[in-house]
Write an enzyme that holds these catalytic residues in place. Structure first.
Site, PDB file in Angstrom:
ATOM      1  N   ASP A 167      -1.374   6.648   6.454  1.00  0.00           N
ATOM      2  CA  ASP A 167      -2.476   5.757   6.076  1.00  0.00           C
ATOM      3  C   ASP A 167      -2.688   4.791   7.240  1.00  0.00           C
ATOM      4  OD1 ASP A 167      -4.113   3.732   5.124  1.00  0.00           O
ATOM      5  OD2 ASP A 167      -2.893   3.278   3.355  1.00  0.00           O
ATOM      6  N   TRP A 197       0.836  -1.208   0.000  1.00  0.00           N
ATOM      7  CA  TRP A 197       0.000   0.000   0.000  1.00  0.00           C
ATOM      8  C   TRP A 197       0.863   1.247   0.000  1.00  0.00           C
ATOM      9  CZ3 TRP A 197      -4.261  -1.141  -1.969  1.00  0.00           C
ATOM     10  CH2 TRP A 197      -4.952  -2.311  -1.634  1.00  0.00           C
ATOM     11  N   LYS A 230     -11.702  -1.829   6.917  1.00  0.00           N
ATOM     12  CA  LYS A 230     -10.867  -2.759   7.660  1.00  0.00           C
ATOM     13  C   LYS A 230     -11.345  -2.840   9.116  1.00  0.00           C
ATOM     14  CE  LYS A 230      -8.660  -2.989   3.872  1.00  0.00           C
ATOM     15  NZ  LYS A 230      -7.439  -2.352   3.427  1.00  0.00           N
TER      16      LYS A 230
HETATM   17  C1  LIG Z   1      -6.975  -1.898   2.129  1.00  0.00           C
HETATM   18  C2  LIG Z   1      -5.938  -0.847   2.231  1.00  0.00           C
HETATM   19  C3  LIG Z   1      -5.831   0.178   1.281  1.00  0.00           C
HETATM   20  C4  LIG Z   1      -6.721   0.254   0.057  1.00  0.00           C
HETATM   21  O1  LIG Z   1      -7.993   0.591   0.418  1.00  0.00           O
HETATM   22  P1  LIG Z   1      -9.122   0.876  -0.680  1.00  0.00           P
HETATM   23  O2  LIG Z   1     -10.193   1.493   0.162  1.00  0.00           O
HETATM   24  O3  LIG Z   1      -9.501  -0.427  -1.267  1.00  0.00           O
HETATM   25  O4  LIG Z   1      -8.578   1.808  -1.681  1.00  0.00           O
HETATM   26  C5  LIG Z   1      -4.876   1.142   1.462  1.00  0.00           C
HETATM   27  N1  LIG Z   1      -4.064   1.116   2.534  1.00  0.00           N
HETATM   28  C6  LIG Z   1      -4.135   0.144   3.466  1.00  0.00           C
HETATM   29  C7  LIG Z   1      -3.204   0.167   4.614  1.00  0.00           C
HETATM   30  C8  LIG Z   1      -5.066  -0.862   3.341  1.00  0.00           C
HETATM   31  O5  LIG Z   1      -5.139  -1.833   4.256  1.00  0.00           O
END
Ligand SMILES: *Cc1c(COP(=O)(O)O)cnc(C)c1O
Length: 360
Positions: free
Chosen positions: A171, A101, A195
């Site tokens: 993030d 990511w 998540k």
């Molecule tokens: C799942 C995830 C993403 C991507 O998320 P989307 O909402 O599908 O774009 C980005 N960063 C992390 C840390 C993730 O776990």
């Protein structure tokens, strides 16, 4: 009806109480004769829902008044572009690459300016967090970017990097609300909610007010300007109404559980059960450097791909879903987010012990 133990990395398990409440309110939200899905986002009823969600999140995370909370769409991945578009004033930013990511965000940023890789753990398949206490950080960076919990590899920054005075952008998709955070250490904290907080379709951006302005890269779409969204309190256009409503319920659930301190304790207890077993098992082993282990995502392997597949299949048959590791790493991964009960982890470990005996 029977519910499984769902170890999915995302979309992921939600608190059963929240699902029940949402089911009760599905066709008639508190006497207004319609579902939250059916009501105007400009209605008084909805205004209360989104305002309460924001207030509860602010309380949970202790978000200072000089930070805005935005409920947006496009997932975390959309932010990979929105961040440089809004923040790359000097067209230069630093990225710490600790997994897929972070790498995707890093690559996206290259489309808008110079993205500098400040550190990486790619050399050991992202199984650790690099030492970020004294990185060589160019003075003219607009920000330093991290992915705080690496969902795929199961690592977590236990200490934030020393950005040497630069803005930190993080993030937190897969560790959102899993433990207390000091918001003041960040310029931007953001994450997709699917998540650890709610249904897919909502991304929450917490951003310091002074970073919100009209001074964005040329060509930045109106919708991707933080100023557009902040000025309209996340209601510039139709927001992901139903998703935000569920997030609000999860915020209340966490408050009832005792807030983020209690959540952290609950998560530490759960993770310990699984990690302790992995450390003593002769068959299974964790893949991450111990001090960098995530409380949320726990990857493990047997060392034999066929045996891994057998485990995943037998686990599924026994009611443990989504234990297969990410397609890029193989093995297994148990995601044990806030809503995974302790009994789920205990049952998984009991099942793993039995599997180990049977396959010794
Ligand atoms: C799942 C995830 C993403 C991507 O998320 P989307 O909402 O599908 O774009 C980005 N960063 C992390 C840390 C993730 O776990």
């Amino acid at each position: 009806m029977s519910r499984v133990y769902n170890f999915s990395a995302g979309p992921a398990v939600l608190p059963e109480e929240v699902l029940r409440e949402a089911a009760d309110e599905m066709r008639d939200y508190r006497g207004c004769g319609m579902s939250v899905m059916e009501m105007s986002h400009r209605s008084k009823v909805y205004d209360t829902i989104i305002k309460e969600a924001e207030a509860d999140l602010r309380e949970l995370m202790n978000i200072p008044d000089n930070y805005k909370v935005l409920f947006l769409q496009g997932g975390a991945s959309q932010q990979f572009a929105a961040i440089p578009m809004n923040l790359m004033k000097n067209r230069k930013a630093g990225y710490i690459v600790t997994g897929q990511w972070a790498k995707k965000a890093f690559q996206e940023a290259k489309m808008y300016g110079e993205a500098v890789e400040l550190a990486s753990s790619a050399d050991e398949t992202f199984s650790y967090i690099p030492d970020c206490s004294d990185l060589d950080i160019p003075d003219d960076l607009d920000y330093v970017y991290i992915c705080e919990n690496n969902t795929i590899y199961g690592t977590k920054f236990k200490e934030l990097p020393n950005t040497k005075g630069h803005l930190l952008v993080s993030d937190v998709s897969s560790c959102f609300l899993s433990e207390p955070v000091d918001v003041t250490k960040y310029g931007v904290i953001y994450g997709g909610v699917q998540k650890n907080i709610g249904p897919a379709g909502v991304v929450i951006v917490i951003i310091r007010e002074d970073l919100i302005s009209d001074d964005v890269l040329p060509g930045t779409p109106t919708m991707l300007k933080y100023k557009t969204q902040a000025d309209a309190d996340s209601l510039y256009n139709t927001p992901p109404c139903y998703g935000i409503y569920i997030c609000g319920k999860v915020f209340k659930w966490i408050k009832n559980m005792g807030g983020l301190e209690a959540m952290k304790k609950h998560n530490e207890e759960k993770a310990k059960i699984l990690y302790d077993f992995l450390d003593e098992s002769k068959l299974f082993k964790g893949t991450v450097r111990k001090e960098d282990r995530s409380l949320m995502n726990v990857p493990f392997v047997t060392g034999d791909a066929d045996l891994d597949a057998k485990f995943v299949a037998e686990a599924k048959a026994a009611g443990f879903e989504n234990l297969k590791g990410h397609r890029t790493v193989g093995g297994m991964r148990a995601s044990i987010y806030n809503a995974m009960p302790k009994e789920g982890v205990e049952a998984l470990v009991a099942f793993m012990k039995k599997f180990e005996q049977e396959n010794a």
